[in-house]
Design an enzyme around this catalytic site. Structure first.
Site, PDB file in Angstrom:
ATOM      1  NE  ARG A  82       1.448  83.122  48.713  1.00 14.46           N
ATOM      2  CZ  ARG A  82       2.393  82.723  49.561  1.00 14.46           C
ATOM      3  NH1 ARG A  82       2.898  81.520  49.476  1.00 14.46           N
ATOM      4  NH2 ARG A  82       2.812  83.529  50.513  1.00 14.46           N
ATOM      5  CB  SER A 116       6.099  83.778  49.637  1.00 15.07           C
ATOM      6  OG  SER A 116       7.154  83.371  50.460  1.00 15.07           O
ATOM      7  CG  ASP A 176       8.258  86.998  50.637  1.00  8.02           C
ATOM      8  OD1 ASP A 176       8.874  85.920  50.594  1.00  8.02           O
ATOM      9  OD2 ASP A 176       7.364  87.226  51.461  1.00  8.02           O
ATOM     10  CG  ASP A 216       9.094  85.632  54.074  1.00 13.22           C
ATOM     11  OD1 ASP A 216       9.538  84.889  53.178  1.00 13.22           O
ATOM     12  OD2 ASP A 216       7.871  85.763  54.310  1.00 13.22           O
ATOM     13  CB  THR A 218       1.513  76.434  59.982  1.00 13.95           C
ATOM     14  OG1 THR A 218       2.103  75.214  60.435  1.00 13.95           O
ATOM     15  CG2 THR A 218       2.197  76.885  58.713  1.00 13.95           C
ATOM     16  CD  GLU A 220       5.990  79.476  60.095  1.00 16.80           C
ATOM     17  OE1 GLU A 220       4.936  78.842  60.172  1.00 16.80           O
ATOM     18  OE2 GLU A 220       6.192  80.370  59.247  1.00 16.80           O
ATOM     19  CB  SER A 279       8.254  76.385  56.062  1.00 18.85           C
ATOM     20  OG  SER A 279       7.835  77.444  56.922  1.00 18.85           O
ATOM     21  CE  LYS A 338       8.337  82.771  56.158  1.00 13.96           C
ATOM     22  NZ  LYS A 338       6.878  82.995  56.203  1.00 13.96           N
ATOM     23  NE  ARG A 347       3.250  73.077  53.410  1.00  8.82           N
ATOM     24  CZ  ARG A 347       3.648  73.342  52.157  1.00  8.82           C
ATOM     25  NH1 ARG A 347       4.374  72.453  51.507  1.00  8.82           N
ATOM     26  NH2 ARG A 347       3.307  74.453  51.563  1.00  8.82           N
TER      27      ARG A 347
HETATM   28  C1  VG1 Z   1       3.893  77.670  54.161  1.00  7.65           C
HETATM   29  C2  VG1 Z   1       4.761  77.213  55.320  1.00  7.65           C
HETATM   30  C3  VG1 Z   1       4.525  78.117  56.515  1.00  7.65           C
HETATM   31  C4  VG1 Z   1       4.792  79.574  56.113  1.00  7.65           C
HETATM   32  C5  VG1 Z   1       3.951  79.944  54.903  1.00  7.65           C
HETATM   33  C6  VG1 Z   1       4.264  81.325  54.382  1.00  7.65           C
HETATM   34  O1  VG1 Z   1       2.536  77.575  54.513  1.00  7.65           O
HETATM   35  O2  VG1 Z   1       4.494  75.876  55.656  1.00  7.65           O
HETATM   36  O3  VG1 Z   1       5.359  77.719  57.564  1.00  7.65           O
HETATM   37  O4  VG1 Z   1       4.476  80.440  57.171  1.00  7.65           O
HETATM   38  O5  VG1 Z   1       4.196  79.025  53.845  1.00  7.65           O
HETATM   39  O6  VG1 Z   1       5.593  81.448  54.033  1.00  7.65           O
HETATM   40  P1  VG1 Z   1       1.595  76.339  54.087  1.00  7.65           P
HETATM   41  O7  VG1 Z   1       0.236  76.680  54.593  1.00  7.65           O
HETATM   42  O8  VG1 Z   1       1.713  76.224  52.594  1.00  7.65           O
HETATM   43  O9  VG1 Z   1       2.194  75.126  54.737  1.00  7.65           O
HETATM   44  V1  VG1 Z   1       6.070  82.599  52.863  1.00  7.65           V
HETATM   45  O10 VG1 Z   1       7.674  82.526  52.712  1.00  7.65           O
HETATM   46  O11 VG1 Z   1       4.871  82.502  51.849  1.00  7.65           O
HETATM   47  O12 VG1 Z   1       5.651  84.104  53.568  1.00  7.65           O
HETATM   48 CO    CO Z   2       8.375  84.203  51.743  1.00  8.76          CO
END
Ligand code: VG1
Ligand code: CO
Length: 542
Positions: free
Chosen positions: A21, A112, A278, A280, A343, A362, A364, A375, A495
């Site tokens: 990303r 996402s 996206d 999820d 995570t 999760e 989130s 998800k 976080r």
């Molecule tokens: C975040 C969330 C995590 C989730 C990830 C992808 O990651 O905290 O729970 O799985 O996004 O979600 P991070 O490393 O920024 O905390 V998504 O909707 O991008 O597929």
């Molecule tokens: Co997403």
């Protein structure tokens, strides 16, 4: 014709929590997409001769990246590419299509919930034959390949018409443009009591689903309005736009504020929901009652047998470490195991494949099950509708009854976004070094029982993942957790997750920020957030 093109590596193609990303501009640099996608084909030679699913969330640069992926797939000897019409496939729908059509894997173009557009973010994820995000050993192999790549093989065929359902050929490869909703809708119809949900809407039940101008619009329209009889207009912001209408397609109280405000007003429908870029993630909200994702997982687990797809009961529940322990209490009551993983959805795959867990979640805004290996935002919304259709009680009463029975895990997450990476890392390292001194001390009037840097041993493949977040655990089930995000594209995002358990009979109806205020203050002081990052308040509070 397929050409061999010489290339040189980029040094920033390491996949994070959820694929590669970056800023969109980074992906638009010549050879950037080519290198990364070729690295996937090089790391996964088994894709040759098989079927590959390709689609994205419709954001800016989606179509271009899809055309490049198709040309590279032809160069890699893929036999068949299935691509969603218009280049559209939600992440869970891509997982569904991979599984339903026996594909060897999928390439999903999405960043996402991150904003899109020329100044926004873009991303590429690789999913394997089980439909799930590539496990760490695969993403590590892809990353290693990006560092040594010297050539890619690409067809010079013209663009495929992504808007016409049907088959075309690119070199020796078949490209089939498919309806992005069909397989997914059929799966949802098998899992949920559509007749009961139809009856619920027919009885006058009102709902608003905010697709945030992202990928779930076409899915929600087809399923909620056209299949389940929700009135036209139930789904808002339903047309996917390349820049998501300028918004931040993250379904939380900050970015889906309009929906949250509506649900708190006297014009509130019975039920509200939103999904992310996206598709999820999900936010679920009743009239005057926001449901935390952690509680949502617990409540769905407790009521799972109301849905036909889960009528026989669940094998177990899995949650990411920072997710509240609410689901663990339900699992204990049901007599099934609960698992705590790092995570990121990729860690649930083995548990689901092995049949150890049925529901996963999760904090989130991610909830899902063994029906796919991602998800699934709309799935969670349909699950809630199924439960509400069978129970016929307002969301607020359902939540209150859950807390009265299991107790409440007061919960909040504070995000400090785009802070400087170096001091953020130093702060985490210093805190990690001090963790061992904490057990036995008293903070916010509570004794610290344990403190560690979370490590996970996968019970299925035996792999170990270290450095997954700093935990401070108190007596009585309270916790403070610190993590640095693996999905941000600028600086670092810290976080901080804070949780406190209140047993049935205790005060279950306080405001979460208030109920956690003392622990939040401890969390700030313990890490020295203000001194180290210059921030006194978080950017997003959930
Ligand atoms: C975040 C969330 C995590 C989730 C990830 C992808 O990651 O905290 O729970 O799985 O996004 O979600 P991070 O490393 O920024 O905390 V998504 O909707 O991008 O597929
Ligand atoms: Co997403």
């Amino acid at each position: 014709m397929i050409r061999d093109v010489a290339t040189t590596p980029f040094d920033d193609q390491k996949p994070g929590t959820s694929g590669l990303r970056k800023k969109t501009a980074a992906f638009m640099v010549p050879r950037y997409v080519e290198n990364f996608v070729q690295a996937i084909f090089d790391a996964e030679p088994g894709l040759a001769g098989g079927t590959l699913v390709v689609g994205g969330d419709g954001r800016y640069f989606n179509r271009e990246a899809i055309q490049t992926t198709i040309r590279l797939a032809a160069g890699a000897g893929v036999a068949r590419v299935l691509v969603g019409k218009g280049g559209i496939l939600s992440t869970p729908a891509a997982s569904c299509v991979i599984r339903a059509r026996g594909a060897k894997g999928g390439v999903i173009l999405s960043a996402s919930h991150n904003p899109g557009g020329p100044d926004g973010d873009f991303g590429i994820k690789f999913n394997g034959a089980n439909g799930g995000p590539a496990p760490e050993k695969v993403t590590d192999a892809i990353h290693a390949r990006t560092k040594s790549i010297a050539r890619y093989r690409i067809s010079d065929a013209p663009d495929v018409d992504l808007d016409a359902i049907g088959e075309t050929r690119v070199e020796g490869m078949t490209v089939e443009v498919i309806d992005p909703v069909e397989d997914y809708l059929a799966l949802m119809g098998r899992l949920f009591d559509f007749a009961a949900i139809r009856a619920l809407f027919a009885s006058g039940f009102t709902m608003r689903f905010d697709a945030m101008h992202a990928v779930t619009g076409p899915y929600a329209k087809a399923i909620l309005e056209r299949t389940l009889g929700a009135p036209a207009g139930t789904v808002v912001n339903a047309v996917p736009l390349p820049d998501f209408g300028g918004g931040h397609p993250d379904p939380n109280l900050t970015h889906a504020k309009e929906l949250a405000d509506l649900m708190a007003s006297d014009k509130s429908p019975d039920f509200g929901a939103a999904s992310d870029g996206d598709g999820d993630r999900n936010m679920v909200i009743g009239r005057g009652q926001f449901v935390t994702p952690s509680d949502s997982l617990a409540i769905l687990a407790a009521n799972a047998t109301l849905a036909p797809g889960y009528a026989k009961g669940i094998a177990g529940v899995a949650r990411s470490m920072p997710t509240s322990a609410a689901a663990d209490r339900v699992a204990a009551a049901l007599g099934v195991p609960s698992y705590e993983t790092p995570t990121g959805w990729k860690f649930f795959g083995n548990l689901l494949d092995a049949g150890l867990a049925t529901l996963c979640g999760e904090e989130s805004f991610g909830t899902g099950s063994d029906h796919v290996r991602e998800k699934d935002g709309l799935w969670a919304v349909l699950f809630w509708l199924n439960v509400l259709a069978r129970e016929r009680v307002p969301v607020k009463r359902l939540v209150a009854a859950h807390w009265a029975r299991y107790g409440r895990n007061y919960y909040t997450r504070h995000d400090y976004e785009e802070i400087d990476a170096a001091p953020a890392k130093a702060m985490m390292a210093d805190l990690a070094a001090r963790l061992a001194t904490l057990p036995g001390t008293t903070l916010a009037g509570m004794k610290v029982e344990a403190a560690d840097d979370f490590a996970y041993h996968d019970p299925v493949d035996g792999s170990d993942s270290k450095g997954q977040g700093l935990r401070v655990m108190f007596e009585g089930g309270a916790r403070i957790v610190y993590r640095l995000s693996g999905t941000g594209t600028a600086g670092a995002t810290l976080r901080v997750y804070v949780e406190r358990y209140v047993a049935p009979g205790g005060d279950l109806h306080r405001d979460a920020q208030e109920a956690l205020a003392d622990l939040i203050a401890v969390a700030r002081d313990l890490a020295g957030i203000a001194a180290r990052t210059g921030r006194t308040t978080p950017d997003v509070v959930t």
